[in-house]
Design a protein around this motif. Sequence first.
Motif, PDB file in Angstrom:
ATOM      1  N   ARG B 152      -5.641  27.927   6.304  1.00 44.25           N
ATOM      2  CA  ARG B 152      -4.775  27.452   5.505  1.00 44.25           C
ATOM      3  C   ARG B 152      -4.463  28.401   4.641  1.00 44.25           C
ATOM      4  O   ARG B 152      -4.961  29.675   4.850  1.00 44.25           O
ATOM      5  N   VAL B 153      -3.308  28.354   3.822  1.00 45.85           N
ATOM      6  CA  VAL B 153      -3.010  29.218   2.935  1.00 45.85           C
ATOM      7  C   VAL B 153      -2.668  28.692   1.357  1.00 45.85           C
ATOM      8  O   VAL B 153      -2.275  27.624   1.425  1.00 45.85           O
ATOM      9  N   THR B 154      -3.237  29.356   0.408  1.00 41.26           N
ATOM     10  CA  THR B 154      -3.027  28.856  -1.099  1.00 41.26           C
ATOM     11  C   THR B 154      -2.343  29.837  -1.776  1.00 41.26           C
ATOM     12  O   THR B 154      -2.243  31.083  -1.594  1.00 41.26           O
ATOM     13  N   ILE B 155      -1.174  29.185  -2.396  1.00 40.82           N
ATOM     14  CA  ILE B 155      -0.238  29.747  -3.352  1.00 40.82           C
ATOM     15  C   ILE B 155      -0.797  29.694  -4.739  1.00 40.82           C
ATOM     16  O   ILE B 155      -0.940  28.498  -5.181  1.00 40.82           O
ATOM     17  N   PHE B 156      -1.393  30.853  -5.171  1.00 45.39           N
ATOM     18  CA  PHE B 156      -1.927  30.558  -6.619  1.00 45.39           C
ATOM     19  C   PHE B 156      -0.837  31.491  -7.780  1.00 45.39           C
ATOM     20  O   PHE B 156      -0.459  32.171  -7.317  1.00 45.39           O
ATOM     21  N   PRO B 157      -0.711  30.688  -8.984  1.00 48.55           N
ATOM     22  CA  PRO B 157       0.061  31.466 -10.017  1.00 48.55           C
ATOM     23  C   PRO B 157      -1.395  32.498 -10.499  1.00 48.55           C
ATOM     24  O   PRO B 157      -2.667  32.094 -10.238  1.00 48.55           O
ATOM     25  N   ALA B 158      -0.928  33.763 -10.827  1.00 46.46           N
ATOM     26  CA  ALA B 158      -1.911  34.792 -10.822  1.00 46.46           C
ATOM     27  C   ALA B 158      -3.150  34.555 -11.916  1.00 46.46           C
ATOM     28  O   ALA B 158      -4.172  34.793 -11.753  1.00 46.46           O
ATOM     29  N   ASN B 159      -2.980  33.627 -12.856  1.00 47.52           N
ATOM     30  CA  ASN B 159      -3.934  33.154 -13.790  1.00 47.52           C
ATOM     31  C   ASN B 159      -4.830  32.068 -13.218  1.00 47.52           C
ATOM     32  O   ASN B 159      -5.795  31.835 -13.994  1.00 47.52           O
ATOM     33  N   GLN B 160      -4.711  31.757 -11.983  1.00 49.34           N
ATOM     34  CA  GLN B 160      -5.554  31.127 -11.292  1.00 49.34           C
ATOM     35  C   GLN B 160      -6.589  31.835 -10.246  1.00 49.34           C
ATOM     36  O   GLN B 160      -7.107  31.076  -9.430  1.00 49.34           O
ATOM     37  N   THR B 165     -11.855  30.486  -3.345  1.00 48.14           N
ATOM     38  CA  THR B 165     -13.259  30.266  -2.691  1.00 48.14           C
ATOM     39  C   THR B 165     -13.345  31.102  -1.347  1.00 48.14           C
ATOM     40  O   THR B 165     -13.591  32.177  -1.311  1.00 48.14           O
ATOM     41  N   ASP B 166     -13.179  30.169  -0.231  1.00 51.13           N
ATOM     42  CA  ASP B 166     -13.277  30.849   1.151  1.00 51.13           C
ATOM     43  C   ASP B 166     -11.935  31.331   1.791  1.00 51.13           C
ATOM     44  O   ASP B 166     -12.044  31.406   2.843  1.00 51.13           O
ATOM     45  N   GLU B 167     -10.897  31.019   1.064  1.00 55.12           N
ATOM     46  CA  GLU B 167      -9.811  31.353   1.600  1.00 55.12           C
ATOM     47  C   GLU B 167      -9.427  32.762   2.608  1.00 55.12           C
ATOM     48  O   GLU B 167      -9.984  33.544   2.040  1.00 55.12           O
ATOM     49  N   LYS B 168      -8.919  32.697   3.617  1.00 46.25           N
ATOM     50  CA  LYS B 168      -8.411  33.955   4.223  1.00 46.25           C
ATOM     51  C   LYS B 168      -7.167  34.460   3.975  1.00 46.25           C
ATOM     52  O   LYS B 168      -6.832  35.600   3.994  1.00 46.25           O
ATOM     53  N   PHE B 169      -6.208  33.238   3.590  1.00 46.74           N
ATOM     54  CA  PHE B 169      -4.672  33.781   3.381  1.00 46.74           C
ATOM     55  C   PHE B 169      -4.571  33.202   1.812  1.00 46.74           C
ATOM     56  O   PHE B 169      -4.643  32.116   1.730  1.00 46.74           O
ATOM     57  N   VAL B 170      -3.925  34.074   1.074  1.00 48.36           N
ATOM     58  CA  VAL B 170      -3.516  33.681  -0.213  1.00 48.36           C
ATOM     59  C   VAL B 170      -2.158  34.398  -0.604  1.00 48.36           C
ATOM     60  O   VAL B 170      -1.802  35.495  -0.147  1.00 48.36           O
ATOM     61  N   VAL B 171      -1.553  33.761  -1.242  1.00 48.14           N
ATOM     62  CA  VAL B 171      -0.265  34.470  -2.016  1.00 48.14           C
ATOM     63  C   VAL B 171      -0.405  34.325  -3.640  1.00 48.14           C
ATOM     64  O   VAL B 171      -0.810  33.187  -4.283  1.00 48.14           O
ATOM     65  N   ILE B 172      -0.122  35.441  -3.905  1.00 45.34           N
ATOM     66  CA  ILE B 172      -0.570  35.520  -5.606  1.00 45.34           C
ATOM     67  C   ILE B 172       1.050  35.567  -6.327  1.00 45.34           C
ATOM     68  O   ILE B 172       1.713  36.479  -6.151  1.00 45.34           O
ATOM     69  N   MET B 173       1.327  34.469  -7.088  1.00 49.53           N
ATOM     70  CA  MET B 173       2.792  34.402  -7.881  1.00 49.53           C
ATOM     71  C   MET B 173       2.507  34.885  -9.099  1.00 49.53           C
ATOM     72  O   MET B 173       1.386  34.837  -9.600  1.00 49.53           O
ATOM     73  N   LYS B 174       3.621  35.032  -9.865  1.00 48.83           N
ATOM     74  CA  LYS B 174       3.575  35.337 -11.222  1.00 48.83           C
ATOM     75  C   LYS B 174       2.591  36.454 -11.769  1.00 48.83           C
ATOM     76  O   LYS B 174       1.855  36.132 -12.655  1.00 48.83           O
ATOM     77  N   VAL B 175       2.609  37.631 -10.986  1.00 49.17           N
ATOM     78  CA  VAL B 175       1.706  38.749 -11.144  1.00 49.17           C
ATOM     79  C   VAL B 175       1.770  39.338 -12.460  1.00 49.17           C
ATOM     80  O   VAL B 175       0.790  40.047 -13.003  1.00 49.17           O
ATOM     81  N   TYR B 176       3.288  39.383 -12.950  1.00 48.84           N
ATOM     82  CA  TYR B 176       3.642  40.147 -14.015  1.00 48.84           C
ATOM     83  C   TYR B 176       2.345  40.202 -14.863  1.00 48.84           C
ATOM     84  O   TYR B 176       2.257  39.272 -15.610  1.00 48.84           O
ATOM     85  N   ARG B 177       2.042  41.478 -15.796  1.00 45.16           N
ATOM     86  CA  ARG B 177       1.095  41.607 -16.766  1.00 45.16           C
ATOM     87  C   ARG B 177      -0.537  41.218 -16.553  1.00 45.16           C
ATOM     88  O   ARG B 177      -1.219  41.461 -17.189  1.00 45.16           O
ATOM     89  N   LEU B 178      -0.626  40.594 -15.132  1.00 40.08           N
ATOM     90  CA  LEU B 178      -1.841  40.341 -14.832  1.00 40.08           C
ATOM     91  C   LEU B 178      -2.384  41.193 -13.523  1.00 40.08           C
ATOM     92  O   LEU B 178      -3.312  40.648 -12.809  1.00 40.08           O
TER      93      LEU B 178
END
Lengths: 228, 228
Positions: B152-160, B165-178
């Motif tokens: 599975r893949v989870t798309i996270f806003p950076a503040n989350q 947890t045990d994800e192998k694939f993630v996308v981090i959005m809204k990274v600016y300033r974090l």
Amino acid sequence: MESNTKKLGTLYGIGVGPGDEELLTLKAVNTIKKCPVIIAPSAKDGGSSIALDTARNFISEEQEVIIKHFPMGGEEQEEKIYQAFKFIEEKLHEGKDIAFLTIGDPFVYSTYIYLLRYIKEQGYNTETVPGITSFCAAASLAGEMIVIGDERVTIFPANQVDKITDEKFVVIMKVYRLEEQVLNTLEEKGFRYVFVKRAYREGQQVLRDREEILQNRDYMSLILAQRD
Amino acid sequence: MESNTKKLGTLYGIGVGPGDEELLTLKAVNTIKKCPVIIAPSAKDGGSSIALDTARNFISEEQEVIIKHFPMGGEEQEEKIYQAFKFIEEKLHEGKDIAFLTIGDPFVYSTYIYLLRYIKEQGYNTETVPGITSFCAAASLAGEMIVIGDERVTIFPANQVDKITDEKFVVIMKVYRLEEQVLNTLEEKGFRYVFVKRAYREGQQVLRDREEILQNRDYMSLILAQRD
């Protein structure tokens, strides 16, 4: 000596989107048109290729079109991917640019990813053209959001739905033959859901009723779900 | 009486992709061309619109183009969205079709979703055209997969990102300033990552080195990450 100085071709991995030729990008169309060799995957040996059907109107008679059989998983898959790699390698050495077509986006659950590993290991030139994913296509068709605000969204293959924890937004892919189990899990966990079948292809349907969903199973289907 | 029988216009929500005009779909181009009214959002009051800039070459002088200010969050946002809705409602009653442009896909973290709620509540005709998401654009540019196989893949806003947890694939959005906090979390959890800035726009960069990333912050940036 001539062959050593010959310019190698480039492999273009091209996302053709969900299956409607209008959902190809301009870049996909332009790239397909300029490549002398087109390779399209087929899930069945000797079968047709949805990716090729989607791009058909942008391919001319002068272009060489090859359908390669890519089984979904299993031992045979690895071997077929390696065969395709060897074929592509040969064409690249002939100096030919290749458009490799993939349904959806090339980097979301695609066989192209396995193929690309070999190509990159050997240092060949590659370029990827992103495509409309099946879940974005499904959301547009259903008029339902995928994710909003400060929430996260997880895209699950159907056989992983037991991994849902406190997500508010989920997309369930590869639902075929697991519909009942997926719907049970989503209902238990308080999700509202919409089932989208064959988005932007012949026979497309948007269903919200459990019984209708179970009566309309299809290989090309997914579920968008959310809860408060 | 005439106004009651007049045909109402349709609102088209159009994903224009990451910001390269070549990454519009044929459907987006065709829909933009046929709408007499084009509405594009701007993050700053009186500012320009990236969505409009992306589609500019497909808009003619005969079309009415309006930039509406959509603040990112805050109390003001709700009010501005409602103002835009009232404006759109008026145009629809004049029988005019409207193309509302959104960067990326209209159903992935877009202000269009809030706007659409009002439009649908009032029963107006709407149609959505999906777009290339920023994360698919970033993956293609970086040559990195988003997700493969049965994962599975989870798309996270950076503040989350603390929700990983045990994800192998993630996308981090809204990274600016974090950026720093996100990179720390990913490193602690054993992820490899790639930072993509302004994918398919002027100044695009693909960075893998922590220090380089921290020196090249940008509002339009995201991270693709994976671990074994």
